[in-house]
Design a protein around this motif. Structure first.
Motif, PDB file in Angstrom:
ATOM      1  N   ILE A 123       0.817  -1.095   0.104  1.00  0.00           N
ATOM      2  CA  ILE A 123       0.106   0.090   0.058  1.00  0.00           C
ATOM      3  C   ILE A 123       0.775   1.157  -0.079  1.00  0.00           C
ATOM      4  O   ILE A 123       1.934   1.096   0.633  1.00  0.00           O
ATOM      5  CB  ILE A 123      -0.992   0.206   1.300  1.00  0.00           C
ATOM      6  N   HIS A 124       0.489   2.357  -0.696  1.00  0.00           N
ATOM      7  CA  HIS A 124       1.127   3.560  -0.722  1.00  0.00           C
ATOM      8  C   HIS A 124       0.694   4.627   0.111  1.00  0.00           C
ATOM      9  O   HIS A 124      -0.158   5.157  -0.178  1.00  0.00           O
ATOM     10  CB  HIS A 124       1.086   4.050  -2.232  1.00  0.00           C
ATOM     11  N   PHE A 125       1.628   4.729   1.241  1.00  0.00           N
ATOM     12  CA  PHE A 125       0.968   6.144   2.055  1.00  0.00           C
ATOM     13  C   PHE A 125       0.697   7.342   1.556  1.00  0.00           C
ATOM     14  O   PHE A 125      -0.401   8.071   1.966  1.00  0.00           O
ATOM     15  CB  PHE A 125       2.191   5.772   3.355  1.00  0.00           C
ATOM     16  N   PRO A 126       1.394   7.698   0.595  1.00  0.00           N
ATOM     17  CA  PRO A 126       1.150   9.348   0.218  1.00  0.00           C
ATOM     18  C   PRO A 126      -0.020   9.414  -1.118  1.00  0.00           C
ATOM     19  O   PRO A 126       0.053  10.207  -1.663  1.00  0.00           O
ATOM     20  CB  PRO A 126       2.558   9.644  -0.657  1.00  0.00           C
ATOM     21  N   GLN A 127      -0.794   8.209  -1.219  1.00  0.00           N
ATOM     22  CA  GLN A 127      -1.662   8.089  -2.167  1.00  0.00           C
ATOM     23  C   GLN A 127      -3.003   8.038  -1.722  1.00  0.00           C
ATOM     24  O   GLN A 127      -3.998   7.630  -2.476  1.00  0.00           O
ATOM     25  CB  GLN A 127      -1.334   6.867  -3.157  1.00  0.00           C
ATOM     26  N   THR A 128      -3.216   8.380  -0.465  1.00  0.00           N
ATOM     27  CA  THR A 128      -4.650   8.337   0.176  1.00  0.00           C
ATOM     28  C   THR A 128      -5.410   9.465  -0.660  1.00  0.00           C
ATOM     29  O   THR A 128      -6.754   9.685  -0.712  1.00  0.00           O
ATOM     30  CB  THR A 128      -4.773   8.808   1.423  1.00  0.00           C
ATOM     31  N   PRO A 142      13.024   0.493  -3.757  1.00  0.00           N
ATOM     32  CA  PRO A 142      13.223   1.150  -4.879  1.00  0.00           C
ATOM     33  C   PRO A 142      12.109   1.130  -5.846  1.00  0.00           C
ATOM     34  O   PRO A 142      11.506  -0.043  -5.823  1.00  0.00           O
ATOM     35  CB  PRO A 142      14.410   0.296  -5.811  1.00  0.00           C
ATOM     36  N   ARG A 143      11.602   1.912  -5.974  1.00  0.00           N
ATOM     37  CA  ARG A 143      10.242   2.064  -6.854  1.00  0.00           C
ATOM     38  C   ARG A 143       9.761   1.068  -7.654  1.00  0.00           C
ATOM     39  O   ARG A 143       8.938   0.357  -7.683  1.00  0.00           O
ATOM     40  CB  ARG A 143       9.645   3.666  -7.100  1.00  0.00           C
ATOM     41  N   PHE A 144      10.583   1.058  -8.879  1.00  0.00           N
ATOM     42  CA  PHE A 144      10.809   0.199  -9.800  1.00  0.00           C
ATOM     43  C   PHE A 144      11.686   0.503 -10.913  1.00  0.00           C
ATOM     44  O   PHE A 144      12.424   1.494 -10.670  1.00  0.00           O
ATOM     45  CB  PHE A 144       9.234   0.020 -10.547  1.00  0.00           C
ATOM     46  N   SER A 162       6.334  -6.121 -13.359  1.00  0.00           N
ATOM     47  CA  SER A 162       5.651  -6.651 -14.500  1.00  0.00           C
ATOM     48  C   SER A 162       4.287  -6.615 -14.035  1.00  0.00           C
ATOM     49  O   SER A 162       3.321  -7.337 -14.197  1.00  0.00           O
ATOM     50  CB  SER A 162       5.856  -8.388 -14.529  1.00  0.00           C
ATOM     51  N   GLU A 163       3.821  -5.307 -14.187  1.00  0.00           N
ATOM     52  CA  GLU A 163       2.329  -4.801 -13.837  1.00  0.00           C
ATOM     53  C   GLU A 163       1.968  -4.547 -15.336  1.00  0.00           C
ATOM     54  O   GLU A 163       0.450  -4.769 -15.379  1.00  0.00           O
ATOM     55  CB  GLU A 163       2.436  -3.532 -13.098  1.00  0.00           C
ATOM     56  N   ASN A 164       2.427  -3.820 -16.010  1.00  0.00           N
ATOM     57  CA  ASN A 164       1.905  -3.319 -17.559  1.00  0.00           C
ATOM     58  C   ASN A 164       2.823  -3.496 -18.747  1.00  0.00           C
ATOM     59  O   ASN A 164       3.893  -3.476 -18.492  1.00  0.00           O
ATOM     60  CB  ASN A 164       1.443  -1.717 -17.083  1.00  0.00           C
ATOM     61  N   THR A 214      -4.005  -4.271  -1.070  1.00  0.00           N
ATOM     62  CA  THR A 214      -4.763  -3.355  -1.771  1.00  0.00           C
ATOM     63  C   THR A 214      -4.172  -2.624  -2.727  1.00  0.00           C
ATOM     64  O   THR A 214      -4.848  -2.068  -3.739  1.00  0.00           O
ATOM     65  CB  THR A 214      -5.214  -2.291  -0.561  1.00  0.00           C
ATOM     66  N   ASP A 215      -2.901  -2.266  -2.618  1.00  0.00           N
ATOM     67  CA  ASP A 215      -2.104  -1.271  -3.435  1.00  0.00           C
ATOM     68  C   ASP A 215      -2.983   0.383  -3.793  1.00  0.00           C
ATOM     69  O   ASP A 215      -2.760   0.770  -4.606  1.00  0.00           O
ATOM     70  CB  ASP A 215      -1.946  -1.945  -4.767  1.00  0.00           C
ATOM     71  N   VAL A 216      -3.719   0.625  -2.575  1.00  0.00           N
ATOM     72  CA  VAL A 216      -4.148   2.054  -2.544  1.00  0.00           C
ATOM     73  C   VAL A 216      -2.674   2.734  -2.889  1.00  0.00           C
ATOM     74  O   VAL A 216      -1.846   2.659  -2.278  1.00  0.00           O
ATOM     75  CB  VAL A 216      -4.771   2.305  -1.203  1.00  0.00           C
TER      76      VAL A 216
HETATM   77  N1  GUN Z   1       4.793   1.039 -10.264  1.00  0.00           N
HETATM   78  C1  GUN Z   1       5.587   2.210  -9.829  1.00  0.00           C
HETATM   79  N2  GUN Z   1       5.140   2.828  -8.848  1.00  0.00           N
HETATM   80  C2  GUN Z   1       3.704   2.561  -8.736  1.00  0.00           C
HETATM   81  C3  GUN Z   1       2.711   3.082  -7.818  1.00  0.00           C
HETATM   82  O1  GUN Z   1       2.763   3.878  -7.283  1.00  0.00           O
HETATM   83  N3  GUN Z   1       1.659   2.437  -8.033  1.00  0.00           N
HETATM   84  C4  GUN Z   1       1.546   1.231  -8.851  1.00  0.00           C
HETATM   85  N4  GUN Z   1       0.283   0.551  -9.082  1.00  0.00           N
HETATM   86  N5  GUN Z   1       2.489   0.481  -9.728  1.00  0.00           N
HETATM   87  C5  GUN Z   1       3.455   1.403  -9.749  1.00  0.00           C
END
Ligand code: GUN
Ligand code: ZN
Length: 437
Positions: free
Chosen positions: A75-80, A200-202, A231-233, A320-322
């Motif tokens: 979950i991402h704290f700064p994404q509320t 590391p974010r990605f 490997s999300e998108n 959740t990945d909020v």
């Molecule tokens: N990939 C890199 N950063 C993010 C993020 O904040 N959310 C999601 N869903 N994918 C990411």
């Protein structure tokens, strides 16, 4: 000492199929005795009631189903205030919404207010442990750990490391990201209940030098977690291929820098090759399934059956990945996980879902000896659920005659924060639904 009474449910191991009744303990009228925040004894009320010391009031939930508090593994704290942002897929969504909002977390007051909201929202959804991304600013994680500690919650969190392909106000450098992360590890890792995750974010937003620095941090601090996205998108994967032309695949980018392993959590893992799943399996890494996010951002369908191939099983967790995800509720998340797997021709039995939200996620974090099960020695972090919380749930429950699995399936399909009546941290009340104004 404190004491909590009600119907208790706790898993012993991952259920292998529906009807796997030996995978859990279900005590219709149970009692938890709690000392110093940890479970001291668990059993039938009739057997344990004489051990309640004089003067201790038993918190009784006669209609409640009590489980270990839910665990959210991504979950991402700064994404509320990013949640529910319209109309974009991953890379545009990051640029248009997320990278704007996360800049606000440079301000410690904004971060402190955000941390209070974040913890409130987790607790009202019955989530007692979360694995959280901060922003790039160390002060964001400082604010989050401070608030978690104040409430008695244990978080795993880390400041995002990001040294390219993001606004200047959101980037560090390989050296700075290393030094800031190290300072946070020294200050917060295993400080009370808190744990650190190198973040590391990605691969798109970190140079090779920064990924190498993340690997160095992991080697220097055995036991810290690592979290990133994988490997999300499809556009993301193509970009990673361009940025790292000598890597075999996306997973190999992280592997080269020593970022795979049993304390490593990889968000999404949707479009993986056989070779990638094999490496994740061999290394004991964890794939994190984020169904509401994967649907909302249009990323794709997690392939739980492929990941679970007994020839090379990949450990996995649920989250959740909020704010890419659309709900803080692990119940809603499990309900959407079921639908994602239906679209794959797969299934998520209710027992498996509730195991994942509790014991399974704890095991994925290597923390099943601390949280996720109702057994002596574990933290008394609890969620109390009401299966008849809404008219639709009450109406549906009228057709269910004491079948636990059917009840759990109603909870995960129709339930959300309205079904969470109480949340406990370390045996102390941390949320009461009916006290909310
Ligand atoms: N990939 C890199 N950063 C993010 C993020 O904040 N959310 C999601 N869903 N994918 C990411
Ligand atoms: Zn994420």
């Amino acid at each position: 000492m404190t004491a909590v009474r009600g119907r208790l449910l706790s898993f012993r191991r991952a259920p292998v199929e529906p009807g796997d009744t030996s995978s859990y303990d279900h005590i219709p009228d149970g009692l938890l005795l709690i000392a110093d925040g940890r479970i001291a004894a668990v059993g039938a009320y009739a057997d344990l009631k004489d051990r309640v010391p004089a003067g201790v009031t038993v918190a009784h939930h006669p209609d409640g189903l009590i489980l270990p508090g839910f665990i959210d593994t991504h979950i991402h704290f700064p994404q509320t205030q990013v949640i529910a942002s319209y109309g974009a897929q991953l890379l545009d969504w990051l640029e248009t919404y997320t990278f704007i909002e996360e800049q606000k977390y440079a301000d410690p007051d904004h971060a402190a207010a955000g941390a209070a909201f974040f913890l409130d929202e987790l607790l009202r959804n019955g989530t007692t442990t979360a694995v959280a991304y901060g922003s790039v600013h160390p002060q964001s994680v400082e604010a989050l750990f401070t608030e978690a500690e104040r409430r008695g919650a244990g978080l795993i969190a880390g400041k995002v490391m990001m040294d390219r392909h993001a606004p200047a106000a959101l980037t560090d450098t390989a050296e700075r990201g290393y030094a800031d992360s190290k300072a946070l590890i020294d200050r917060w890792h295993r400080h009370g209940r808190q744990r650190y995750a190198v973040t590391p974010r990605f691969a798109i937003t970190s140079t090779e030098a920064q990924l190498a620095a993340a690997g160095t941090l992991l080697r220097e601090h055995p036991g810290v977690h690592m979290q990133t996205h994988l490997s999300e998108n499809h556009d993301e994967i193509a970009t990673v291929r361009r940025l790292f032309p000598t890597a075999r695949d996306y997973t190999d980018v992280y592997d080269r820098f020593g970022l795979l392993g049993p304390t490593s959590l990889f968000g999404h893992c949707i479009h993986l090759s056989e070779a990638e799943m094999t490496r994740l399996s061999e290394s004991g890494s964890v794939a994190v399934f984020c169904p509401t996010s994967n649907l909302f951002i249009g990323s794709g369908l997690f392939d739980r059956a492929a990941l679970s191939n007994p020839a090379r099983p990949v450990r996995h967790a649920l989250a959740t990945d909020v704010g890419g995800g659309t709900s803080y509720s692990m119940l809603r998340t499990a309900g959407e996980a079921y639908k994602v797997l239906q679209l794959r021709g797969q299934n998520l039995p209710a027992l498996a879902a509730f195991d994942l939200m509790t014991r399974g996620n704890a095991e994925a974090l290597g923390m099943a000896d601390e949280i996720g099960v109702l057994e002596p020695g574990r933290w008394a972090d609890l969620v109390v659920l009401e299966s008849r919380a809404t008219p639709a749930m009450r109406h549906r429950m009228m057709t269910i005659d004491g079948d636990l699995e059917e009840e759990l399936f109603v909870l995960m399909t129709l339930g959300d924060d309205r079904a969470v009546t109480h949340t406990y941290l370390r045996g102390e009340p941390a949320h009461r639904r009916d006290a909310e104004g």
